[in-house]
Design a protein around this motif. Structure first.
Motif, mmCIF file in Angstrom:
data_model
loop_
_atom_site.group_PDB
_atom_site.id
_atom_site.type_symbol
_atom_site.label_atom_id
_atom_site.label_comp_id
_atom_site.label_asym_id
_atom_site.label_seq_id
_atom_site.Cartn_x
_atom_site.Cartn_y
_atom_site.Cartn_z
ATOM 1 N N TYR A 181 -1.219 6.673 9.806
ATOM 2 C CA TYR A 181 -0.937 5.712 8.996
ATOM 3 C C TYR A 181 0.147 6.110 8.105
ATOM 4 O O TYR A 181 0.042 7.553 7.663
ATOM 5 C CB TYR A 181 -2.108 5.510 8.039
ATOM 6 N N ASP A 182 1.284 5.634 7.667
ATOM 7 C CA ASP A 182 2.264 5.931 7.218
ATOM 8 C C ASP A 182 2.234 5.194 5.371
ATOM 9 O O ASP A 182 2.756 4.404 5.161
ATOM 10 C CB ASP A 182 3.678 5.440 7.475
ATOM 11 N N ASP A 183 1.606 6.209 4.615
ATOM 12 C CA ASP A 183 1.112 5.663 3.302
ATOM 13 C C ASP A 183 2.565 5.434 2.370
ATOM 14 O O ASP A 183 2.460 4.511 1.756
ATOM 15 C CB ASP A 183 0.270 6.692 2.638
ATOM 16 N N GLU A 184 3.385 6.239 2.527
ATOM 17 C CA GLU A 184 4.482 6.189 1.927
ATOM 18 C C GLU A 184 5.328 4.790 2.034
ATOM 19 O O GLU A 184 5.663 4.141 1.199
ATOM 20 C CB GLU A 184 5.571 7.291 1.859
ATOM 21 N N GLN A 212 -3.011 -3.043 4.428
ATOM 22 C CA GLN A 212 -2.635 -2.325 5.692
ATOM 23 C C GLN A 212 -3.753 -1.174 6.160
ATOM 24 O O GLN A 212 -4.120 -1.246 7.053
ATOM 25 C CB GLN A 212 -1.329 -1.508 5.516
ATOM 26 N N LYS A 213 -4.069 -0.556 4.998
ATOM 27 C CA LYS A 213 -5.028 0.613 5.284
ATOM 28 C C LYS A 213 -6.233 0.169 5.855
ATOM 29 O O LYS A 213 -6.756 0.865 6.575
ATOM 30 C CB LYS A 213 -5.361 1.532 4.023
ATOM 31 N N ASP A 221 4.705 -2.961 0.632
ATOM 32 C CA ASP A 221 3.883 -3.656 -0.020
ATOM 33 C C ASP A 221 4.613 -4.130 -1.367
ATOM 34 O O ASP A 221 4.485 -5.336 -1.694
ATOM 35 C CB ASP A 221 2.785 -2.848 -0.901
ATOM 36 N N TYR A 249 -5.775 -0.554 9.355
ATOM 37 C CA TYR A 249 -5.428 0.553 10.235
ATOM 38 C C TYR A 249 -6.964 1.172 10.358
ATOM 39 O O TYR A 249 -7.085 1.766 11.706
ATOM 40 C CB TYR A 249 -4.665 1.521 9.554
ATOM 41 N N ASP A 250 -7.708 1.349 9.518
ATOM 42 C CA ASP A 250 -8.903 2.075 9.307
ATOM 43 C C ASP A 250 -10.196 1.267 10.461
ATOM 44 O O ASP A 250 -10.961 2.006 10.826
ATOM 45 C CB ASP A 250 -9.497 2.388 8.188
ATOM 46 N N ALA A 280 4.079 2.381 3.532
ATOM 47 C CA ALA A 280 3.185 1.172 3.348
ATOM 48 C C ALA A 280 3.470 0.487 1.932
ATOM 49 O O ALA A 280 3.490 -0.307 1.584
ATOM 50 C CB ALA A 280 1.801 1.376 3.707
ATOM 51 N N GLN A 281 3.290 1.708 0.875
ATOM 52 C CA GLN A 281 3.586 1.408 -0.371
ATOM 53 C C GLN A 281 4.768 0.643 -0.480
ATOM 54 O O GLN A 281 5.055 -0.184 -1.550
ATOM 55 C CB GLN A 281 3.467 2.549 -1.426
#
Length: 149
Positions: free
Chosen positions: A88-91, A8-9, A97, A12-13, A93-94
């Motif tokens: 981006y919603d890292d929390e 995802q990251k 995943d 997004y990037d 996303a984890q």
């Protein structure tokens, strides 16, 4: 079917779509376009009061094109426009995943179980064939048994 893409990251990037939306840009409330501006204002404000949306400042987590993001922005209640951007919603996303990985592992386990049952069934059939190699002998026995009833 997973709800998110594998990396995802990176998506997004690197995708232009997300790069554009991650910069603050103008937004407009577009509900009830066929109604006069005053009625649109009233409907939007009533929706805010009824709890269907937050007043002025908005924060909306979502999965967009397989990527966990948060939309942040504000809307002027009189003009029905404002500014907003994606981040981006890292929390989340984890978390997504982990859910995708668990679903993949469960599918892999179920496939392995099916293949094991199928192999066992084929081995049973083969051992029965080796014990009684005459063709149709099982059918004859079944017919005799059925007639005896």
């Amino acid at each position: 079917m997973p709800r998110v893409v594998p990396d995802q990251k990176s998506k997004y990037d690197n995708e232009e779509f997300f790069r554009k939306l991650s910069r603050e840009c103008e937004i407009k409330y577009t509900g009830f376009r066929d109604r006069p501006h005053e009625e649109r204002q009233a409907r939007f404000q009533n929706a805010c009061r009824d709890g269907r949306s937050e007043v002025v400042h908005l924060k909306a987590p979502m999965i967009l094109n397989g990527v966990c993001v948060i939309w942040r922005g504000w809307i002027d209640l009189q003009r029905l426009d404002g500014m907003g951007f994606l981040e981006y919603d890292d929390e989340r996303a984890q978390h997504e995943d982990a859910l995708a990985q668990a679903a993949f592992e469960e599918a892999r386990r179920r496939t392995r179980d099916f293949e094991d049952r199928d192999r066992s069934h084929r081995e049973d059939l083969e051992s029965r064939r080796q014990q009684d190699p005459s063709p149709g002998s099982n059918m004859a026995n079944a017919d005799v048994e059925h007639k005896m009833r």
